[in-house]
Design a protein around this motif. Structure first.
Motif, PDB file in Angstrom:
ATOM      1  N   ASP A 138       0.829  -1.222   0.000  1.00 30.30           N
ATOM      2  CA  ASP A 138       0.000   0.000   0.000  1.00 30.30           C
ATOM      3  C   ASP A 138       0.861   1.268   0.000  1.00 30.30           C
ATOM      4  O   ASP A 138       1.915   1.317   0.625  1.00 30.30           O
ATOM      5  CB  ASP A 138      -0.997   0.036   1.150  1.00 30.30           C
ATOM      6  CG  ASP A 138      -2.095  -1.017   0.979  1.00 30.30           C
ATOM      7  OD1 ASP A 138      -2.153  -1.655  -0.086  1.00 30.30           O
ATOM      8  OD2 ASP A 138      -2.907  -1.168   1.918  1.00 30.30           O
ATOM      9  N   THR A 139       0.358   2.251  -0.745  1.00 23.95           N
ATOM     10  CA  THR A 139       1.191   3.421  -1.021  1.00 23.95           C
ATOM     11  C   THR A 139       0.530   4.741  -0.614  1.00 23.95           C
ATOM     12  O   THR A 139       0.782   5.772  -1.216  1.00 23.95           O
ATOM     13  CB  THR A 139       1.559   3.463  -2.516  1.00 23.95           C
ATOM     14  OG1 THR A 139       0.340   3.506  -3.274  1.00 23.95           O
ATOM     15  CG2 THR A 139       2.357   2.250  -2.940  1.00 23.95           C
TER      16      THR A 139
ATOM     17  N   TYR B 109      -1.009  -3.774  -3.730  1.00 23.61           N
ATOM     18  CA  TYR B 109      -2.200  -3.018  -3.344  1.00 23.61           C
ATOM     19  C   TYR B 109      -3.137  -3.999  -2.637  1.00 23.61           C
ATOM     20  O   TYR B 109      -3.611  -4.944  -3.267  1.00 23.61           O
ATOM     21  CB  TYR B 109      -2.962  -2.491  -4.556  1.00 23.61           C
ATOM     22  CG  TYR B 109      -2.240  -1.585  -5.530  1.00 23.61           C
ATOM     23  CD1 TYR B 109      -1.522  -0.465  -5.104  1.00 23.61           C
ATOM     24  CD2 TYR B 109      -2.346  -1.816  -6.908  1.00 23.61           C
ATOM     25  CE1 TYR B 109      -0.919   0.390  -6.036  1.00 23.61           C
ATOM     26  CE2 TYR B 109      -1.748  -0.964  -7.835  1.00 23.61           C
ATOM     27  CZ  TYR B 109      -1.036   0.124  -7.386  1.00 23.61           C
ATOM     28  OH  TYR B 109      -0.460   0.963  -8.312  1.00 23.61           O
TER      29      TYR B 109
ATOM     30  N   THR C 236      -8.965  -1.693  -3.213  1.00 22.97           N
ATOM     31  CA  THR C 236      -9.209  -0.694  -4.258  1.00 22.97           C
ATOM     32  C   THR C 236      -9.381   0.736  -3.759  1.00 22.97           C
ATOM     33  O   THR C 236      -9.543   1.635  -4.569  1.00 22.97           O
ATOM     34  CB  THR C 236     -10.489  -1.095  -5.021  1.00 22.97           C
ATOM     35  OG1 THR C 236     -11.519  -1.391  -4.060  1.00 22.97           O
ATOM     36  CG2 THR C 236     -10.258  -2.310  -5.876  1.00 22.97           C
TER      37      THR C 236
ATOM     38  N   HIS D 215      -4.925   3.510  -0.438  1.00 18.92           N
ATOM     39  CA  HIS D 215      -4.023   2.358  -0.476  1.00 18.92           C
ATOM     40  C   HIS D 215      -3.241   2.250  -1.781  1.00 18.92           C
ATOM     41  O   HIS D 215      -2.415   1.366  -1.919  1.00 18.92           O
ATOM     42  CB  HIS D 215      -4.798   1.073  -0.172  1.00 18.92           C
ATOM     43  CG  HIS D 215      -5.447   1.159   1.177  1.00 18.92           C
ATOM     44  ND1 HIS D 215      -4.866   0.651   2.318  1.00 18.92           N
ATOM     45  CD2 HIS D 215      -6.586   1.776   1.585  1.00 18.92           C
ATOM     46  CE1 HIS D 215      -5.631   0.930   3.363  1.00 18.92           C
ATOM     47  NE2 HIS D 215      -6.682   1.611   2.943  1.00 18.92           N
ATOM     48  N   TRP D 216      -3.530   3.138  -2.753  1.00 15.39           N
ATOM     49  CA  TRP D 216      -2.750   3.049  -3.989  1.00 15.39           C
ATOM     50  C   TRP D 216      -2.318   4.397  -4.580  1.00 15.39           C
ATOM     51  O   TRP D 216      -1.377   4.455  -5.363  1.00 15.39           O
ATOM     52  CB  TRP D 216      -3.508   2.256  -5.069  1.00 15.39           C
ATOM     53  CG  TRP D 216      -4.945   2.658  -5.335  1.00 15.39           C
ATOM     54  CD1 TRP D 216      -6.065   1.995  -4.921  1.00 15.39           C
ATOM     55  CD2 TRP D 216      -5.433   3.779  -6.104  1.00 15.39           C
ATOM     56  NE1 TRP D 216      -7.205   2.634  -5.361  1.00 15.39           N
ATOM     57  CE2 TRP D 216      -6.847   3.730  -6.092  1.00 15.39           C
ATOM     58  CE3 TRP D 216      -4.812   4.829  -6.805  1.00 15.39           C
ATOM     59  CZ2 TRP D 216      -7.646   4.681  -6.737  1.00 15.39           C
ATOM     60  CZ3 TRP D 216      -5.598   5.767  -7.450  1.00 15.39           C
ATOM     61  CH2 TRP D 216      -7.001   5.687  -7.401  1.00 15.39           C
TER      62      TRP D 216
ATOM     63  N   ALA E 238      -1.939  -7.197  -7.071  1.00 16.65           N
ATOM     64  CA  ALA E 238      -3.227  -6.702  -6.589  1.00 16.65           C
ATOM     65  C   ALA E 238      -4.262  -7.815  -6.686  1.00 16.65           C
ATOM     66  O   ALA E 238      -4.084  -8.782  -7.420  1.00 16.65           O
ATOM     67  CB  ALA E 238      -3.670  -5.494  -7.419  1.00 16.65           C
TER      68      ALA E 238
ATOM     69  N   ALA F  29     -11.035   0.178  -8.711  1.00 13.69           N
ATOM     70  CA  ALA F  29     -10.202   1.201  -8.072  1.00 13.69           C
ATOM     71  C   ALA F  29     -10.719   2.600  -8.387  1.00 13.69           C
ATOM     72  O   ALA F  29     -10.752   3.473  -7.524  1.00 13.69           O
ATOM     73  CB  ALA F  29      -8.758   1.059  -8.513  1.00 13.69           C
TER      74      ALA F  29
END
Ligand SMILES: [Zn+2]
Length: 591
Positions: free
Chosen positions: A75-76, A104, A107, A111-112, A133, A141
């Motif tokens: 997760d970003t 990820y 969605t 988290h992305w 993912a 997403a």
């Protein structure tokens, strides 16, 4: 404090310094105060050997797993800037290592959307960075936030208290974290999809076993188990609160029964061999016994509220009647991690009612009632006018009947939106409800409403919604579906327009057809009788969607070639509307 390239603040924990007070002020529920203090903890944390978490750099966590040569990032976060700041902190403490993979977990954008801050898109496209993912990730997403996106973004302001001042009488928390970071939204499509529970990957020497959890907290979501590290990452399906079955921003209702079953499955599959449990919000739990207790009670929380709501439904109770009587057993209610901070028993019961039976309670008095402003005028007429109502409502306010005062003053405001006294009393009642709320989401919503009743709806921050960068992840189908939503149907009455679309780079052909005031499309087709044929690249369409250029400008630059009647195309686009990002909620439209 984290800033973007222009020096604009995208994240500021300093604004929460007031939370250093030990005791909750009278204007914040003590239980929420406790959570708000926990959520302000931030930095780099070690969960176990090889696994670290960045917390408090955004609403969600970034989990970092150390492989043999580089790192895997789970997760970003929600913006490139916060993701960059998080990974920089990790590098500073643990040394710089290449990012070999990104995962990820689900969605939702927190988290992305930050991936562009930590890896290069070209490395993802070329497969040099593996992006893992759950199946159907891309389908959900962005799409979840497009078709109803404008309304969702506005409603999210209430859910998270985004435009509220922070402080003891304002926003104190967002339950899953402090708030949502602003900043740059990016989305690189995954290049490795997981489809089945039990699927494994070995990435840079780290073995990961996946458990699929579709239609739980998100339409596409999975959990990760690390056998060698005896660690389980449960994504967002067990955090230290009762989650939302229906977020206030609006969404398709979530499946409490499925959710409970995934937690049950996780217990059966992994708990006997897990020493640390972490999620993508909040803090980890250590020790097999504590993990089992926690997951069991979270499982039973969703199951209990699901089953008891349906029991009451089958006795004929309606949603508000169920919400009023449904109480957790003490064994569940007494755990901090089951408390009503984000979802609540009361509104999750209504969500379950909605999932099975929908908005209609089968009482035809509620089938076709007058809309709010018209009904409000009749209420005032019957009750002897605004002044008489306000007089009685003041007495109820003194006696603490805030729910009723909020309800009845909302009627007065909808009948007489300029009535200062009514707006103020409505705001007073809503504020009291906010101060009493254990749920951050309820508090934020009440206080946002009160703020707008006192001050009016704030102007939009910018006309360009921040998520536009992600629009290029949409399929052409989704883009055309969204065009349909923007079409002003009444204005299109009697018009027939057919346009051939020809995407020269992706080799896709579509017919977009306006008839009966409805816009439809067919793939892999060109109509000989079309009014116009457009030839363009997907990249050009993306620039237009992201408002980097306009259709006429792109035509002028030769990026869009039109054969046939260009006027027909202009006519069609002339029928499309843009949406006001700051529409009224607690006052009538245009009031
Ligand atoms: Zn999240």
């Amino acid at each position: 404090m984290i800033k973007d390239a222009d020096g604009k603040v995208v994240w500021d924990l300093g604004a929460y310094a007031f939370l250093e007070e030990d005791d909750a002020p009278a204007s914040v529920h003590p239980s929420l105060w406790r959570l708000a203090q926990l959520n302000v903890e931030h930095g780099l944390f070690q969960a176990c050997e090889r696994i670290y978490q960045i917390r408090g750099f955004d609403i969600a966590n970034m989990t970092i797993i150390e492989g043999n040569t580089g790192i895997i990032v789970v997760d970003t976060l929600s913006s490139a800037e916060t993701a960059r700041a998080g990974i920089d902190l990790y590098f500073q403490q643990r040394g710089k290592r290449p990012i070999v993979a990104v995962v990820y977990t689900h969605t939702h954008a927190d988290h992305w959307a930050g991936i562009g801050g930590i890896v290069e898109e070209a490395d993802v496209t070329a497969g040099r960075v593996q992006v893992v993912a759950p199946d159907k990730f891309l389908d959900f997403a962005v799409s979840e936030n497009v078709i109803a996106g404008n309304a969702m973004a506005r409603r999210a302001q209430y859910q998270f208290g985004l435009r509220l001042p922070k402080g003891v009488r304002g926003q104190v928390d967002a339950a899953l974290g402090k708030t949502i970071a602003r900043g740059t939204v990016t989305l690189f499509p995954p290049n490795d999809l997981i489809r089945q529970t039990g699927e494994r990957r070995v990435i840079d020497g780290v073995e990961i076993v996946f458990q699929m959890a579709p239609n739980s907290e998100a339409p596409a979501e999975f959990h990760l188990y690390f056998p060698a590290l005896r660690a389980l990452n449960i994504a967002e399906n067990a955090t230290h609160l009762f989650h939302n079955l229906l977020p206030f921003r609006g969404a398709e209702v979530r499946d409490a029964l499925a959710w409970s079953k995934y937690l049950n499955e996780a217990i059966e599959l992994f708990v006997g061999k897990t020493d640390v449990l972490m999620a993508q919000h909040h803090w980890p739990i250590w020790g097999s016994d504590r993990i089992r207790d926690y997951l069991t009670k979270q499982r039973d929380l969703y199951k209990y509220v699901h089953d008891q709501t349906l029991r009451l439904i089958n006795h004929g109770f309606t949603a508000p009647e169920i919400a009023e009587q449904l109480k957790l057993p003490e064994s569940l209610a007494k755990e901090w991690f089951n408390r009503d901070y984000y979802g609540t028993v009361r509104h999750n019961a209504k969500a379950i009612y909605q999932k099975y039976l929908g908005w209609y309670d089968s009482n035809p008095a509620h089938l076709d009632p007058l809309p709010p402003a018209q009904a409000a005028k009749k209420y005032l007429e019957y009750m002897g006018g605004a002044e008489a109502i306000i007089r009685r409502a003041r007495e109820d306010f003194r006696q603490g009947h805030y729910r009723w005062v909020a309800e009845i003053m909302n009627r007065v405001v909808f009948a007489e939106p300029q009535n200062r006294e009514a707006r103020t009393l409505a705001a007073d009642a809503l504020e009291q409800l906010g101060y009493l709320s254990e749920a951050a989401t309820w508090r934020n919503s009440y206080l946002c409403a009160a703020f707008e009743l006192r001050n009016g709806v704030p102007p939009p921050r910018s006309l360009t919604p921040p998520g536009l960068n992600a629009l290029r992840a949409l399929t052409i189908d989704m883009v055309f579906d969204f065009f349909g939503v923007r079409l002003n149907g009444p204005k299109a009455e009697g018009k027939k327009i057919a346009i051939n679309w020809n995407f020269s780079d992706t080799n896709q052909q579509y017919v977009l057809n306006l008839d009966n005031s409805a816009l439809t499309h067919v793939a892999n087709k060109q109509l000989a009788t079309a009014d116009a044929t457009l030839t363009l690249t997907r990249a050009t369409l993306d620039s237009i969607l992201m408002r980097k250029t306009t259709f006429p400008e792109a035509v002028q630059k030769g990026l869009v070639k039109i054969d046939g009647q260009p006027m027909k195309l202009l006519e069609l686009f002339g029928l499309m509307e843009n949406f006001n990002p700051m529409f009224e909620i607690v006052t009538p439209k245009g009031g």
